[in-house]
Scaffold this motif. Structure first.
Motif, mmCIF file in Angstrom:
data_model
loop_
_atom_site.group_PDB
_atom_site.id
_atom_site.type_symbol
_atom_site.label_atom_id
_atom_site.label_comp_id
_atom_site.label_asym_id
_atom_site.label_seq_id
_atom_site.Cartn_x
_atom_site.Cartn_y
_atom_site.Cartn_z
ATOM 1 N N GLN A 1 30.291 44.675 42.026
ATOM 2 C CA GLN A 1 31.208 43.578 41.724
ATOM 3 C C GLN A 1 32.263 44.028 40.724
ATOM 4 O O GLN A 1 33.433 43.611 40.816
ATOM 5 C CB GLN A 1 30.431 42.377 41.172
ATOM 6 C CG GLN A 1 31.275 41.117 41.046
ATOM 7 C CD GLN A 1 31.846 40.685 42.386
ATOM 8 O OE1 GLN A 1 31.108 40.518 43.365
ATOM 9 N NE2 GLN A 1 33.179 40.513 42.463
ATOM 10 N N GLU A 2 31.878 44.898 39.782
ATOM 11 C CA GLU A 2 32.843 45.421 38.819
ATOM 12 C C GLU A 2 33.963 46.180 39.524
ATOM 13 O O GLU A 2 35.144 46.049 39.163
ATOM 14 C CB GLU A 2 32.138 46.338 37.813
ATOM 15 C CG GLU A 2 31.222 45.638 36.832
ATOM 16 C CD GLU A 2 29.847 45.312 37.432
ATOM 17 O OE1 GLU A 2 29.035 44.703 36.718
ATOM 18 O OE2 GLU A 2 29.598 45.649 38.608
ATOM 19 N N ASP B 1 36.219 43.628 41.285
ATOM 20 C CA ASP B 1 37.058 42.906 40.326
ATOM 21 C C ASP B 1 38.233 43.775 39.882
ATOM 22 O O ASP B 1 39.340 43.259 39.646
ATOM 23 C CB ASP B 1 36.232 42.491 39.106
ATOM 24 C CG ASP B 1 35.201 41.417 39.439
ATOM 25 O OD1 ASP B 1 35.337 40.761 40.491
ATOM 26 O OD2 ASP B 1 34.246 41.256 38.648
ATOM 27 N N ARG B 2 37.994 45.063 39.772
ATOM 28 C CA ARG B 2 39.037 45.977 39.288
ATOM 29 C C ARG B 2 40.024 46.368 40.379
ATOM 30 O O ARG B 2 41.240 46.411 40.162
ATOM 31 C CB ARG B 2 38.371 47.239 38.723
ATOM 32 C CG ARG B 2 39.352 48.226 38.099
ATOM 33 C CD ARG B 2 38.633 49.449 37.532
ATOM 34 N NE ARG B 2 38.173 50.363 38.573
ATOM 35 C CZ ARG B 2 36.901 50.613 38.837
ATOM 36 N NH1 ARG B 2 35.938 50.029 38.139
ATOM 37 N NH2 ARG B 2 36.584 51.458 39.802
#
Length: 290
Positions: A175-176, A179-180
């Motif tokens: 998910q990181e 998101d980025r």
């Protein structure tokens, strides 16, 4: 005078059988608990008694000759007799014995095969298992391997093949990372993302090559010959992983494009005819088969 086989050739027959299965004198010596020169001497004595060569050296190890192929059934009976005598001397019932070498891709080995083989070895303590991790196409001749697990249906002569299981290559990311870098909404969007997968020049398996070719454009992430490196790279945020679904157990990995992308593949076992006659090999194959 025609050649004669005496009882002192019994060990020679078992030694020949071991070399025929393992493909190398050194590996056979280790399996039999003798040195290399003893293996060489036993084979030479047996060949002299039979009046011909039982084994021929190839680029991939020792393979049986036509005479060797005809001698294999007798060698197998000699092996059975020796095992029976050993069991009688030790006051126990006869059991399956021997060394079985399995070559298989690393994800299949660690996630699917090891639990099955560990249970099998508890049932059959006389079987010594050796596992080589390899992701490659099946070979017509592969010395030193009893059971070869490959991806995709194999085409090979004089061998038994068995479908072990099906799986899917799917796309995952943390998910990181999403998101980025943004979440792709179509396969075309993958052109803006890095993909963690096999080294293109080292990829030898058609089934795996077809999987990545279903993505028309992408950027290279971290490439490796190991599925577990693909997973680690994806968890570290190096890109999107093209991963086998059965090996993805970390909840940090998010399945992306579930409706648009899926590549089906399958694992197959290959056992050469001369190896399949070995009870330990047959039992190992049965243990690998769900």
């Amino acid at each position: 005078m025609s050649p004669r086989i005496h009882t002192n050739h019994l060990e020679g027959m078992v030694t020949f059988l071991t070399v025929a299965r393992l493909g190398r004198y050194t590996a056979s010596a280790r399996a039999l608990g003798v040195n290399h020169s003893t293996v060489s001497r036993r084979i030479a004595d047996l060949e002299k008694a039979l009046g011909g060569k039982l084994l021929a050296h190839s680029g991939d190890g020792w393979v049986v000759t036509d005479l060797g192929a005809r001698a294999l059934p007798s060698a197998e009976r000699a092996e059975t007799a020796l095992h029976g005598l050993s069991a009688l001397a030790e006051g126990r019932e006869s059991q399956i014995r021997g060394t079985v070498t399995v070559a298989a891709p690393d994800a299949f080995t660690s996630v699917l095969a090891i639990p099955r083989l560990a249970e099998f070895q508890r049932r059959e303590p006389g079987v010594h298992l050796e596992i080589i991790t390899a992701t490659q196409q099946v070979r017509q001749r592969r010395a030193g391997v009893d059971v070869e697990v490959v991806i995709g249906e194999p085409v090979v002569n004089k061998a038994l093949t068995r479908r072990l299981c099906d799986y899917n290559l799917r796309l995952y990311a943390t998910q990181e990372y999403l998101d980025r870098e943004g979440t792709p909404e179509s396969v075309a969007d993958l052109a803006e993302h890095r993909i963690n997968y096999y080294i293109e020049t080292a990829l030898q398996v058609d089934e795996l090559d077809l999987g990545i070719r279903r993505i028309p454009e992408y950027r290279y992430g971290i490439s490796s010959t190991s599925v577990f490196a693909h997973i680690a790279s994806t968890l570290a945020g190096a890109g999107i992983g093209l991963l086998p679904d059965f090996a993805v157990t970390d909840p940090r990995l998010v399945h992306i494009l579930p409706q648009e992308f899926r590549h089906e593949a399958s694992y197959w076992a290959v056992v050469r005819e001369e190896n399949f006659r070995n009870p330990a090999v047959r039992a190992t194959l049965a243990a690998l088969t769900p």
